[in-house]
Structures are given as structure tokens and as C-alpha cells.
Design a protein around this motif. Structure first.
Motif, short mmCIF file in Angstrom:
data_model
loop_
_atom_site.label_atom_id
_atom_site.label_comp_id
_atom_site.label_asym_id
_atom_site.label_seq_id
_atom_site.Cartn_x
_atom_site.Cartn_y
_atom_site.Cartn_z
N MET A 1 8.65 -11.98 4.83
CA MET A 1 8.65 -10.95 3.81
C MET A 1 7.22 -10.68 3.37
O MET A 1 6.36 -11.54 3.42
N TYR A 2 7.01 -9.46 2.90
CA TYR A 2 5.70 -9.00 2.47
C TYR A 2 5.84 -8.30 1.12
O TYR A 2 6.90 -7.79 0.78
N SER A 3 4.73 -8.27 0.40
CA SER A 3 4.69 -7.56 -0.87
C SER A 3 3.55 -6.56 -0.84
O SER A 3 2.48 -6.84 -0.30
N GLU A 4 3.79 -5.39 -1.44
CA GLU A 4 2.76 -4.37 -1.57
C GLU A 4 1.83 -4.74 -2.71
O GLU A 4 2.28 -5.18 -3.77
N ILE A 5 0.57 -4.51 -2.50
CA ILE A 5 -0.41 -4.72 -3.56
C ILE A 5 -0.71 -3.35 -4.15
O ILE A 5 -1.13 -2.44 -3.42
N ALA A 6 -0.47 -3.18 -5.42
CA ALA A 6 -0.68 -1.88 -6.09
C ALA A 6 -2.10 -1.39 -5.89
O ALA A 6 -3.06 -2.18 -5.93
N ASN A 7 -2.22 -0.09 -5.67
CA ASN A 7 -3.53 0.57 -5.50
C ASN A 7 -4.34 -0.02 -4.35
O ASN A 7 -5.56 -0.12 -4.42
N SER A 8 -3.66 -0.45 -3.27
CA SER A 8 -4.35 -1.05 -2.14
C SER A 8 -3.58 -0.72 -0.87
O SER A 8 -2.37 -0.51 -0.90
N THR A 9 -4.28 -0.71 0.24
CA THR A 9 -3.61 -0.55 1.53
C THR A 9 -3.27 -1.91 2.12
O THR A 9 -2.61 -1.99 3.14
N SER A 10 -3.71 -3.00 1.49
CA SER A 10 -3.43 -4.35 1.96
C SER A 10 -2.03 -4.79 1.54
O SER A 10 -1.44 -4.25 0.61
N MET A 11 -1.54 -5.79 2.24
CA MET A 11 -0.24 -6.40 1.95
C MET A 11 -0.46 -7.88 1.69
O MET A 11 -1.46 -8.45 2.12
N ARG A 12 0.51 -8.48 1.01
CA ARG A 12 0.49 -9.93 0.83
C ARG A 12 1.66 -10.50 1.62
O ARG A 12 2.80 -10.06 1.47
N ARG A 13 1.37 -11.49 2.47
CA ARG A 13 2.43 -12.20 3.16
C ARG A 13 2.99 -13.22 2.19
O ARG A 13 2.28 -14.11 1.72
N ASP A 14 4.26 -13.09 1.83
CA ASP A 14 4.85 -13.92 0.78
C ASP A 14 4.91 -15.39 1.15
O ASP A 14 4.82 -16.26 0.28
N ALA A 15 5.04 -15.70 2.43
CA ALA A 15 5.20 -17.10 2.85
C ALA A 15 4.00 -17.96 2.46
O ALA A 15 4.16 -19.11 2.05
N ASP A 16 2.80 -17.39 2.58
CA ASP A 16 1.61 -18.20 2.29
C ASP A 16 0.61 -17.53 1.35
O ASP A 16 -0.44 -18.07 1.05
N GLY A 17 0.95 -16.30 0.88
CA GLY A 17 0.07 -15.60 -0.05
C GLY A 17 -1.12 -14.94 0.61
O GLY A 17 -1.99 -14.42 -0.09
N ALA A 18 -1.19 -14.95 1.94
CA ALA A 18 -2.33 -14.36 2.65
C ALA A 18 -2.37 -12.85 2.40
O ALA A 18 -1.34 -12.18 2.43
N ILE A 19 -3.56 -12.35 2.16
CA ILE A 19 -3.77 -10.91 1.99
C ILE A 19 -4.11 -10.35 3.37
O ILE A 19 -5.04 -10.81 4.04
N ILE A 20 -3.36 -9.34 3.77
CA ILE A 20 -3.51 -8.76 5.10
C ILE A 20 -4.05 -7.34 4.95
O ILE A 20 -3.37 -6.47 4.41
N PRO A 21 -5.27 -7.11 5.43
CA PRO A 21 -5.84 -5.76 5.32
C PRO A 21 -5.17 -4.81 6.32
O PRO A 21 -4.70 -5.23 7.37
N ALA A 22 -5.16 -3.54 5.98
CA ALA A 22 -4.60 -2.52 6.87
C ALA A 22 -5.61 -2.23 7.97
O ALA A 22 -6.38 -1.29 7.92
N ASP A 23 -5.58 -3.07 8.98
CA ASP A 23 -6.51 -2.97 10.10
C ASP A 23 -5.70 -3.10 11.38
O ASP A 23 -5.13 -4.16 11.65
N GLU A 24 -5.64 -2.02 12.16
CA GLU A 24 -4.83 -1.99 13.38
C GLU A 24 -5.20 -3.10 14.35
O GLU A 24 -4.38 -3.50 15.18
N ASN A 25 -6.42 -3.61 14.28
CA ASN A 25 -6.87 -4.67 15.19
C ASN A 25 -6.52 -6.07 14.68
O ASN A 25 -6.73 -7.05 15.39
#
Length: 167
Positions: free
Chosen positions: A1-25
């Protein structure tokens, strides 16, 4: 599962809290896109209240004041530590100095060298350290008042807690 970060294109992976940037690579972002393509929807993270944002900024402010307070002070060319332990030891030395006008102390400076401080120099150093510490608390109090008075998140974000500290 993932959570949206308000006012950001990044996501948070709920399992470990990692912030994932919107980067196709980015492999993690690719996994997120596959998860979403499978019909999943990220959960919006709750937006913190103004009171919560103020509390967080006040905590950062206290930490910033502490860094300024303990950064040391220069007195008559002498670099004097101003951390809590040094303040306490300086107070004890001043008490000894007040009780004995002939008292002097071999004081360890911030660079690790020692300097003999006579009565007058010891009093001057103590007064300078005390003034430095108080001016740090005065700056914190002023900024804390601004934080308390901030009407919204934009006003709060405009308060610069990093500059204007005593040197």
C-alpha cells in the motif's frame, strides 16, 4: 500500500515509510505504478493541523536555539565554549572568584588550548557567555511569539528560524 503526500508528486510506501519520488527510472516508483495499474489507489495522508505544524516548528526552533547557544562566544579574542557543562563550570569559577579576588583559573578554550583567566577576565568571560545565552533565548522567545501568532500555514512557513542568531 502507498499513501499520497499532499502537494507533492512523491508517494510514501506504507510498509516502511520510504518516500518514493516520481521518477520513471526509479525501481520503487515503477513498482508503485504497477501497483496502481492493478487498480489500487493510494491513501491520502492526513494534512496536519495548524496547531501540529506550529508544534513541529517550535520544536525545530528550540533545537536551533540550542545550536546557537552552544556554539561558543569570543571574548577579548578568546574562544569560549558555551555548552551547558561549560556554563555550569564557569558559574562555579565565578563563585570562587567572588569569594577570593586573587582567584585565577587555567581555562580550557574551544580550540583545546588553555588560558589563565584572572579575576577581571573571568568576570568578563562569564558576563559575555551569560549575555550570549540570554540573547539566544530572547531570539527564541521572539520567534516563538511569531509562530504562535501565525494565522495560517503560509504565514508560519514565512518565519525564518535559521537566521538572526547571535554569533
Amino acid at each position: 500500500m502507498y499513501s499520497e503526500i499532499a502537494n507533492s508528486t512523491s508517494m510514501r510506501r506504507d510498509a516502511d515509510g520510504a518516500i518514493i519520488p516520481a521518477d520513471e527510472n526509479n525501481r520503487d516508483y515503477q513498482e508503485f505504478l504497477a501497483w496502481r495499474a492493478a487498480g489500487n489507489t493510494p491513501t491520502p495522508l492526513p494534512t496536519p493541523t495548524l496547531a501540529e505544524v506550529k508544534a513541529a516548528k517550535l520544536a525545530k526552533l528550540a533545537e536551533r536555539r540550542w545550536r546557537a547557544e552552544t556554539a561558543g562566544v569570543t571574548v577579548n579574542g578568546l574562544s569560549i565554549p558555551s555548552d551547558a557543562a561549560s556554563q555550569s563550570k564557569l558559574t562555579a569559577a565565578v563563585v570562587a572568584c567572588v569569594l577570593d579576588n586573587a582567584y585565577s583559573v587555567n581555562w580550557k578554550l574551544a580550540d583545546g588550548t588553555f588560558q589563565m583567566l584572572d579575576h577581571a577576565t573571568l568576570i568578563a568571560v562569564a558576563q559575555a557567555v551569560r549575555a550570549h545565552v540570554q540573547s539566544c533565548f530572547d531570539r527564541e522567545a521572539m520567534l516563538a511569539g511569531e509562530i504562535a501568532a501565525a494565522a495560517d500555514a503560509a504565514a508560519l512557513a514565512a518565519i525564518d528560524i535559521e537566521t538572526g542568531w547571535p554569533a
